[in-house]
Design an enzyme around this catalytic site. Structure first.
Site, short mmCIF file in Angstrom:
data_model
loop_
_atom_site.label_atom_id
_atom_site.label_comp_id
_atom_site.label_asym_id
_atom_site.label_seq_id
_atom_site.Cartn_x
_atom_site.Cartn_y
_atom_site.Cartn_z
CG HIS A 120 21.64 40.18 61.52
ND1 HIS A 120 22.13 41.30 60.90
CD2 HIS A 120 22.07 40.25 62.81
CE1 HIS A 120 22.82 42.01 61.77
NE2 HIS A 120 22.81 41.38 62.93
CD GLU A 168 18.06 41.04 57.58
OE1 GLU A 168 18.08 42.27 57.47
OE2 GLU A 168 18.36 40.45 58.65
CB CYS A 174 21.91 41.16 56.09
SG CYS A 174 21.85 40.35 57.71
CB CYS A 234 23.37 45.14 58.84
SG CYS A 234 23.85 43.39 58.74
#
Length: 153
Positions: free
Chosen positions: A83, A85, A114, A111
């Site tokens: 991801h 992040e 994260c 999410c």
């Protein structure tokens, strides 16, 4: 007159949007960009894409999640991409940059995975544009007193 925070939020959200175009995700609606900011300075960026040395979905020409019929917001482990992040936080760590107290600008709401990493990294504010179906992430961020702001153009 636009307040100073809104002006900076606009600038950094535009930067996150630009970074999202670098994504190697096969699904265009899931191209995510992240920018970590401290003291009005970008200290790290990230986009979602396959980890180093792994063939991306874009290169494979298909999304494994779509092929398997996996619903958005579930089974995060079944994806080739790291991801945005996570990539931004890893970039800061690799460069030895403290992000404690920083703000994360992201094109999409984080999410739960994260969110946990963001909390432990010491990020105190998240500004995101598009929602994501993960209420548990919102709950954890709230409990950890991480400010979560949905950006409005």
């Amino acid at each position: 007159m636009v307040n100073s925070t809104a002006k900076w939020d606009k600038r950094f959200m535009e930067a996150a949007q630009l970074v999202s175009t670098w994504s190697s995700c096969y699904q265009e609606n899931r191209q995510v960009g992240a920018v970590i900011v401290k003291e009005k300075r970008i200290v790290a960026t990230g986009y979602n894409g396959a980890s180093a040395g792994i063939t991306s979905c874009k290169e494979k020409g298909e999304c494994m999640r779509r092929k398997l019929g996996i619903a958005s917001g579930t089974r995060h482990e079944l994806c080739y991409a790291t991801h945005a992040e996570q990539n931004a936080i890893v970039q800061a760590a690799r460069l030895g940059i403290s992000i404690d107290g920083a703000t994360l600008y992201c094109t999409h709401q984080p999410c739960v995975i994260c969110a946990k990493i963001i909390i432990n990294a010491g990020i105190k504010r998240i500004v995101f544009k598009d929602g994501y179906p993960d209420e548990f992430a919102v709950q954890l961020l709230s409990e950890a007193q991480v400010e979560l702001v949905q950006y409005q153009d």
